[in-house]
Motif scaffolding. Sequence first.
Motif, PDB file in Angstrom:
ATOM      1  N   ASP A 189       4.944   5.103   3.703  1.00 35.72           N
ATOM      2  CA  ASP A 189       4.364   6.474   4.097  1.00 35.72           C
ATOM      3  C   ASP A 189       5.557   7.471   4.444  1.00 35.72           C
ATOM      4  O   ASP A 189       6.516   7.013   4.622  1.00 35.72           O
ATOM      5  CB  ASP A 189       3.358   6.343   5.312  1.00 35.72           C
ATOM      6  CG  ASP A 189       2.126   7.347   5.334  1.00 35.72           C
ATOM      7  OD1 ASP A 189       1.225   7.180   4.821  1.00 35.72           O
ATOM      8  OD2 ASP A 189       2.504   8.739   5.826  1.00 35.72           O
ATOM      9  N   GLU A 220       0.912  -1.179  -0.016  1.00 30.73           N
ATOM     10  CA  GLU A 220       0.135  -0.043  -0.033  1.00 30.73           C
ATOM     11  C   GLU A 220       0.932   1.136  -0.048  1.00 30.73           C
ATOM     12  O   GLU A 220       1.724   1.447   0.993  1.00 30.73           O
ATOM     13  CB  GLU A 220      -0.903   0.193   1.331  1.00 30.73           C
ATOM     14  CG  GLU A 220      -1.882   1.227   1.202  1.00 30.73           C
ATOM     15  CD  GLU A 220      -2.869   1.332   2.283  1.00 30.73           C
ATOM     16  OE1 GLU A 220      -3.494   2.004   2.062  1.00 30.73           O
ATOM     17  OE2 GLU A 220      -2.745   0.492   3.040  1.00 30.73           O
ATOM     18  N   ALA A 272       6.815  -1.757   7.566  1.00 26.87           N
ATOM     19  CA  ALA A 272       6.399  -0.204   7.536  1.00 26.87           C
ATOM     20  C   ALA A 272       7.691   0.612   7.193  1.00 26.87           C
ATOM     21  O   ALA A 272       8.551   0.420   7.906  1.00 26.87           O
ATOM     22  CB  ALA A 272       5.909   0.115   8.999  1.00 26.87           C
ATOM     23  N   THR A 276      -3.580   2.187  -3.624  1.00 24.66           N
ATOM     24  CA  THR A 276      -3.731   3.337  -2.975  1.00 24.66           C
ATOM     25  C   THR A 276      -5.012   3.277  -2.778  1.00 24.66           C
ATOM     26  O   THR A 276      -5.917   3.101  -3.386  1.00 24.66           O
ATOM     27  CB  THR A 276      -3.070   4.675  -3.717  1.00 24.66           C
ATOM     28  OG1 THR A 276      -3.915   4.671  -4.986  1.00 24.66           O
ATOM     29  CG2 THR A 276      -1.667   4.546  -4.106  1.00 24.66           C
ATOM     30  N   GLY A 283       3.705  -1.468   3.842  1.00 16.94           N
ATOM     31  CA  GLY A 283       3.048  -0.089   3.453  1.00 16.94           C
ATOM     32  C   GLY A 283       4.267   0.759   3.589  1.00 16.94           C
ATOM     33  O   GLY A 283       5.234   0.711   4.626  1.00 16.94           O
ATOM     34  N   GLY A 325      -2.451   1.872   8.825  1.00 14.46           N
ATOM     35  CA  GLY A 325      -2.878   0.463   8.823  1.00 14.46           C
ATOM     36  C   GLY A 325      -4.301   0.399   8.501  1.00 14.46           C
ATOM     37  O   GLY A 325      -4.582  -1.070   8.962  1.00 14.46           O
ATOM     38  N   CYS A 333       0.186   4.110   3.564  1.00 14.84           N
ATOM     39  CA  CYS A 333      -0.688   3.414   4.340  1.00 14.84           C
ATOM     40  C   CYS A 333      -1.381   3.796   5.554  1.00 14.84           C
ATOM     41  O   CYS A 333      -1.876   3.143   6.249  1.00 14.84           O
ATOM     42  CB  CYS A 333       0.193   2.220   4.698  1.00 14.84           C
ATOM     43  SG  CYS A 333       1.868   2.827   5.506  1.00 14.84           S
ATOM     44  N   ASN A 334      -0.753   5.049   6.121  1.00 16.77           N
ATOM     45  CA  ASN A 334      -0.928   5.802   7.210  1.00 16.77           C
ATOM     46  C   ASN A 334      -0.890   4.563   8.321  1.00 16.77           C
ATOM     47  O   ASN A 334       0.100   4.156   8.458  1.00 16.77           O
ATOM     48  CB  ASN A 334      -2.430   6.382   7.199  1.00 16.77           C
ATOM     49  CG  ASN A 334      -2.658   7.374   8.230  1.00 16.77           C
ATOM     50  OD1 ASN A 334      -3.568   7.278   8.938  1.00 16.77           O
ATOM     51  ND2 ASN A 334      -2.036   8.385   8.163  1.00 16.77           N
ATOM     52  N   ASN A 386      -6.099  -0.298   6.258  1.00 14.94           N
ATOM     53  CA  ASN A 386      -6.223  -1.114   5.210  1.00 14.94           C
ATOM     54  C   ASN A 386      -5.400  -2.719   5.443  1.00 14.94           C
ATOM     55  O   ASN A 386      -5.974  -3.650   5.227  1.00 14.94           O
ATOM     56  CB  ASN A 386      -6.172  -0.901   3.854  1.00 14.94           C
ATOM     57  CG  ASN A 386      -7.292   0.455   3.529  1.00 14.94           C
ATOM     58  OD1 ASN A 386      -8.155   0.307   3.542  1.00 14.94           O
ATOM     59  ND2 ASN A 386      -6.654   1.531   3.297  1.00 14.94           N
ATOM     60  N   LEU A 387      -4.241  -2.140   5.926  1.00 16.27           N
ATOM     61  CA  LEU A 387      -3.309  -3.452   5.875  1.00 16.27           C
ATOM     62  C   LEU A 387      -3.593  -4.291   6.959  1.00 16.27           C
ATOM     63  O   LEU A 387      -3.330  -5.489   6.914  1.00 16.27           O
ATOM     64  CB  LEU A 387      -1.901  -2.572   6.054  1.00 16.27           C
ATOM     65  CG  LEU A 387      -1.338  -1.936   4.925  1.00 16.27           C
ATOM     66  CD1 LEU A 387       0.225  -1.488   5.241  1.00 16.27           C
ATOM     67  CD2 LEU A 387      -1.310  -2.724   3.573  1.00 16.27           C
ATOM     68  N   LEU A 391       1.420   1.878  12.869  1.00 19.70           N
ATOM     69  CA  LEU A 391       1.447   0.687  11.878  1.00 19.70           C
ATOM     70  C   LEU A 391       2.002  -0.434  12.545  1.00 19.70           C
ATOM     71  O   LEU A 391       1.590  -1.646  12.557  1.00 19.70           O
ATOM     72  CB  LEU A 391       1.689   1.088  10.400  1.00 19.70           C
ATOM     73  CG  LEU A 391       1.973  -0.240   9.486  1.00 19.70           C
ATOM     74  CD1 LEU A 391       0.341  -0.701   9.430  1.00 19.70           C
ATOM     75  CD2 LEU A 391       2.248   0.145   8.080  1.00 19.70           C
TER      76      LEU A 391
END
Length: 210
Positions: free
Chosen positions: A80, A55, A98, A118, A78, A61, A58-59, A63-64, A89
């Motif tokens: 970021d 991703e 990460a 994304t 991810g 997480g 990912c900010n 979604n992750l 995350l």
Amino acid sequence: MADRKEKPSEAERLEGLWGGGFGDDYVERNRAAGDGRAPFWQGMMERYAPESVLEVGCNVGTNLRWIASKIPARNVYGVDINLKALDELRRAVPGVNAVWSPARELPFRDRWFDMVFTMGVLIHQPPEALPVVMAEIVRCSRRYVLCGEYFASDPTEVEYRGQAGALFKRDFGGLYQRMFPGLIVRQQGFLSRAEGWDDVTYWVLERTTG
């Protein structure tokens, strides 16, 4: 004559914005943003069966966390540019990769992931950087590219929390296909607020050539 410092590009300005206090505030606002997203990700993972996923943006997480419940966290990545988000995350999804990186310079080999995606990240790319970011995403994908973004038939700038040049709606799926003719759309849909999203349009594109 004294040396004059070169003005940062618009991409660098926005990266600084998201990497600093503005991005930290986003982290605070969105801790629970992914709570209702399990059905979507379960469907994606069952239908396309990626063994490795990246991703971009990912900010923390949101979604992750769901993806890492379906495949080993060591295969979930991810990136970021906000360090606070990456720290959170790592705590939220143990074993996930990460990585700090700008979206326009992804630190991965070509075709390294089965799926690269994304969700609400391309909208925040300035027009001059967007093709670079999209090319990096396609470069890193072995098979699938997924994007979920705000849709508009024509590029439309929207002021975002007092910041100009920080949010652009457009037809991202159509742009991917024009830029990369080897991508074909396998799925398209809409994700509403009631489903845990922010009224975004998504596309799943498959890499068939190139």
